[in-house]
Design an enzyme around this catalytic site. Structure first.
Site, mmCIF file in Angstrom:
data_model
loop_
_atom_site.group_PDB
_atom_site.id
_atom_site.type_symbol
_atom_site.label_atom_id
_atom_site.label_comp_id
_atom_site.label_asym_id
_atom_site.label_seq_id
_atom_site.Cartn_x
_atom_site.Cartn_y
_atom_site.Cartn_z
ATOM 1 C CE LYS A 44 5.198 -27.364 -30.375
ATOM 2 N NZ LYS A 44 6.198 -28.124 -31.162
ATOM 3 C CE1 TYR A 77 5.772 -24.937 -35.681
ATOM 4 C CE2 TYR A 77 3.505 -25.719 -35.736
ATOM 5 C CZ TYR A 77 4.678 -25.479 -35.047
ATOM 6 O OH TYR A 77 4.754 -25.786 -33.692
ATOM 7 C CG PHE A 80 9.244 -31.921 -39.390
ATOM 8 C CD1 PHE A 80 8.645 -30.757 -38.921
ATOM 9 C CD2 PHE A 80 10.556 -31.855 -39.843
ATOM 10 C CE1 PHE A 80 9.326 -29.554 -38.909
ATOM 11 C CE2 PHE A 80 11.251 -30.644 -39.838
ATOM 12 C CZ PHE A 80 10.633 -29.492 -39.367
ATOM 13 N NE ARG A 95 13.826 -20.939 -29.874
ATOM 14 C CZ ARG A 95 13.388 -21.751 -30.827
ATOM 15 N NH1 ARG A 95 12.073 -21.924 -31.020
ATOM 16 N NH2 ARG A 95 14.227 -22.412 -31.587
ATOM 17 N NE ARG A 121 10.382 -27.725 -27.270
ATOM 18 C CZ ARG A 121 10.709 -27.000 -28.320
ATOM 19 N NH1 ARG A 121 11.969 -26.685 -28.557
ATOM 20 N NH2 ARG A 121 9.778 -26.571 -29.152
ATOM 21 C CG ASN A 141 4.991 -39.492 -38.295
ATOM 22 O OD1 ASN A 141 4.275 -39.149 -37.356
ATOM 23 N ND2 ASN A 141 4.544 -39.579 -39.528
ATOM 24 C CG ASN A 156 8.667 -30.068 -29.212
ATOM 25 O OD1 ASN A 156 7.540 -29.611 -29.311
ATOM 26 N ND2 ASN A 156 9.633 -29.795 -30.081
ATOM 27 C CG HIS A 199 5.794 -22.345 -31.026
ATOM 28 N ND1 HIS A 199 6.631 -22.584 -32.094
ATOM 29 C CD2 HIS A 199 5.519 -21.012 -31.039
ATOM 30 C CE1 HIS A 199 6.846 -21.438 -32.733
ATOM 31 N NE2 HIS A 199 6.191 -20.469 -32.114
ATOM 32 C CD GLU A 237 5.972 -17.715 -34.250
ATOM 33 O OE1 GLU A 237 5.963 -17.731 -33.006
ATOM 34 O OE2 GLU A 237 6.815 -18.334 -34.928
HETATM 35 O O1 CDP Z 1 9.989 -25.724 -32.081
HETATM 36 P P1 CDP Z 1 11.432 -25.467 -32.472
HETATM 37 O O2 CDP Z 1 11.654 -24.056 -32.972
HETATM 38 O O3 CDP Z 1 12.384 -25.887 -31.401
HETATM 39 O O4 CDP Z 1 11.744 -26.456 -33.685
HETATM 40 P P2 CDP Z 1 11.552 -26.288 -35.270
HETATM 41 O O5 CDP Z 1 12.785 -26.809 -35.920
HETATM 42 O O6 CDP Z 1 11.104 -24.901 -35.621
HETATM 43 O O7 CDP Z 1 10.380 -27.299 -35.603
HETATM 44 C C1 CDP Z 1 9.042 -26.994 -35.288
HETATM 45 C C2 CDP Z 1 8.419 -28.213 -34.637
HETATM 46 O O8 CDP Z 1 8.368 -29.261 -35.588
HETATM 47 C C3 CDP Z 1 9.203 -28.816 -33.463
HETATM 48 O O9 CDP Z 1 8.950 -28.149 -32.240
HETATM 49 C C4 CDP Z 1 8.703 -30.243 -33.464
HETATM 50 O O10 CDP Z 1 7.439 -30.342 -32.822
HETATM 51 C C5 CDP Z 1 8.510 -30.520 -34.953
HETATM 52 N N1 CDP Z 1 9.668 -31.235 -35.549
HETATM 53 C C6 CDP Z 1 9.594 -32.599 -35.774
HETATM 54 O O11 CDP Z 1 8.576 -33.217 -35.455
HETATM 55 N N2 CDP Z 1 10.658 -33.279 -36.330
HETATM 56 C C7 CDP Z 1 11.774 -32.615 -36.682
HETATM 57 N N3 CDP Z 1 12.783 -33.304 -37.231
HETATM 58 C C8 CDP Z 1 11.873 -31.239 -36.459
HETATM 59 C C9 CDP Z 1 10.797 -30.564 -35.890
HETATM 60 MG MG MG Z 2 10.999 -23.066 -34.714
#
Ligand code: CDP
Ligand code: MG
Length: 139
Positions: free
Chosen positions: A10, A50, A58, A86, A103, A113, A117, A120, A131
């Protein structure tokens, strides 16, 4: 079965000069880079990528952040690479992601906000195909 997954370094990872460090975790584990490119993704591409998060608080900050600079998009391949990647990444919140994960070792909460991390990774074989199609126009 050999699988393929989409990994993104990212914008925070690129900005912090961690491209090599992040990709090395996957390569050292034994996964193979099948394709790789660097680009600043459009809002349109990210809204598709996304899709599942549309409507969540978010979502817009996430799309803004992900389009704020270059990302590195990589197709990794290997046996059970979706799950394996993962596991190497760690959980979404970088403050509480386990040490030893990407991470957990390199990320933290920056008081914004959005969870910066670093990385992805597709969450299932089906997501990976979707994807890879979005980012590379191929399966
Ligand atoms: O990336 P991952 O699959 O672990 O998480 P996700 O639940 O699919 O969310 C996608 C991305 O959104 C995360 O990697 C974070 O960068 C962001 N996110 C966030 O900023 N705040 C949250 N409460 C949840 C996700
Ligand atoms: Mg995800």
């Amino acid at each position: 079965m050999t699988e393929r997954t989409l990994i993104l370094v990212k914008p925070d990872g690129v900005e912090r000069n961690l491209i090599g460090t992040v990709l090395a975790r996957f390569e050292t584990k034994g996964y193979h880079i099948a394709d790789l490119k660097m680009l600043t993704p459009s809002h349109e591409l990210l809204e598709k990528h996304y899709e599942e998060h549309k409507g969540k608080p978010f979502f817009q900050p996430l799309v803004d952040f992900m389009s704020s600079g270059p990302v590195v998009a990589v197709i990794f391949e290997g046996e059970r690479v979706v799950e394996g990647a993962r596991s190497l990444m760690g959980s979404s919140d970088p403050t509480t992601a386990p040490a030893g994960t990407i991470r957990g070792d390199f990320g933290r909460d920056w008081g914004e906000n959005i969870q910066k991390n670093l990385v992805h990774g597709s969450d299932s074989v089906e997501s990976a195909q979707r994807e890879i199609d979005i980012w590379f126009n191929q399966h």
